[in-house]
Write an enzyme that holds these catalytic residues in place. Sequence first.
Site, mmCIF file in Angstrom:
data_model
loop_
_atom_site.group_PDB
_atom_site.id
_atom_site.type_symbol
_atom_site.label_atom_id
_atom_site.label_comp_id
_atom_site.label_asym_id
_atom_site.label_seq_id
_atom_site.Cartn_x
_atom_site.Cartn_y
_atom_site.Cartn_z
ATOM 1 N N ALA A 72 88.465 1.195 76.058
ATOM 2 C CA ALA A 72 89.465 2.269 76.120
ATOM 3 C C ALA A 72 89.357 3.154 74.895
ATOM 4 O O ALA A 72 88.877 2.738 73.844
ATOM 5 C CB ALA A 72 90.883 1.692 76.208
ATOM 6 N N TYR B 45 97.893 9.318 75.503
ATOM 7 C CA TYR B 45 97.381 7.945 75.504
ATOM 8 C C TYR B 45 98.276 7.039 76.334
ATOM 9 O O TYR B 45 97.804 6.268 77.183
ATOM 10 C CB TYR B 45 97.290 7.430 74.069
ATOM 11 C CG TYR B 45 97.029 5.951 73.970
ATOM 12 C CD1 TYR B 45 95.867 5.399 74.482
ATOM 13 C CD2 TYR B 45 97.950 5.096 73.354
ATOM 14 C CE1 TYR B 45 95.622 4.023 74.399
ATOM 15 C CE2 TYR B 45 97.715 3.744 73.259
ATOM 16 C CZ TYR B 45 96.551 3.212 73.782
ATOM 17 O OH TYR B 45 96.319 1.851 73.712
ATOM 18 N N PHE C 145 87.107 -4.102 68.337
ATOM 19 C CA PHE C 145 88.009 -4.884 67.488
ATOM 20 C C PHE C 145 88.647 -6.052 68.244
ATOM 21 O O PHE C 145 88.425 -7.222 67.917
ATOM 22 C CB PHE C 145 89.073 -3.949 66.921
ATOM 23 C CG PHE C 145 90.252 -4.617 66.283
ATOM 24 C CD1 PHE C 145 90.092 -5.659 65.377
ATOM 25 C CD2 PHE C 145 91.541 -4.192 66.580
ATOM 26 C CE1 PHE C 145 91.189 -6.276 64.784
ATOM 27 C CE2 PHE C 145 92.641 -4.792 65.991
ATOM 28 C CZ PHE C 145 92.464 -5.831 65.105
#
Length: 354
Positions: A75, A177, A11
């Site tokens: 990631a 995260y 993205f």
Amino acid sequence: MRVLVTGGAGFIGSHIVTVLKDRGHEPVVLDALLPAAHPDVPALPDAEFVRADVRDADAVRAALRGVDAVCHQAAMVGLGKDFADAPAYVGCNDLGTAVLLAEMAAADVRDIALAGSMVVYGEGRYTCGRHGTVRPGARRVEDLTAGRFEPCCPDCGAQLAPGLVGEDAPTDPRNVYATTKLAQEHLVASWARCVGGRAVSLRYHNVYGPGMPRDTPYAGVASFFRSALARGEAPRVFEDGAQRRDFVHVRDVASANAVALEAVGGAAAGALTAYNTGSGEPHTVGEMASALASAYGGPAPVVTGEFRLGDVRHITADSARLRGELGWRPEVGFEDGMAEFARAGQRASAGSFG
């Protein structure tokens, strides 16, 4: 400048590739196209493409040949489902970064821009009328269940006023995260000290825009709301909708990466500099849901009172350093960005890698 963009088919990465090309640079994309992130093969960026995992040292070594700088976007993103995700987050984000840095050291590539995140701060900046700036602890399940969403002063229990976080604020990651994103910064800083490298970390706020993946357990809140609208459903707003965030358009984030890469060569060697990367216009999650639903044509959002453990209440940061030191300015305003996003296409997604 020849730039290796890891995760360059994702993205944010694909938008960075476009901006780099527009500014006269030569991007090289390294992306594994993992099914978790790309259930369908996406339209590949108009650039040299290497299909490989960033944890594959041989592939990274080959991709770094002739490269001047690295833009590290690969990631596993989002809050995830539960702690069972921890090995996957650490493997992708931290092991992947370590492999990349080791190969950069061997290839004598000394410049890197890292996709950082505002989640490293945990809760945002709060002030108490009596005790000044304070750091509230983690929110308790019993408070959240009872609808008491606002953190209170740890000293007197009074209601706190949220403010903007600067880059010098203490870090306090509140989920797996966030912990891996901070570990990435520590790894890059260690690499920079060891090899005399030059590094920046762009601590992204809530990025949204065209090509954002559809909702998954790992997606951002803007993606959840947009996907619900596409199904004809009302966006479901957690808590009371008053959580403050900074929604920054993906093209602005892409331009920040290009500016940072162009400037990193003049940065101090042997150190990492962090830059908050946001629009500078905090909005509540409820405001975002309403703006998106209005632009889409409904249905209107529903405030549910539900919550997710690990979410923070308010996190908005001061991006003045990025503006002042590198001259970057966001160009897409909140209303215009939400109007565009309401009608923009989303990419299919079955998982979690950005």
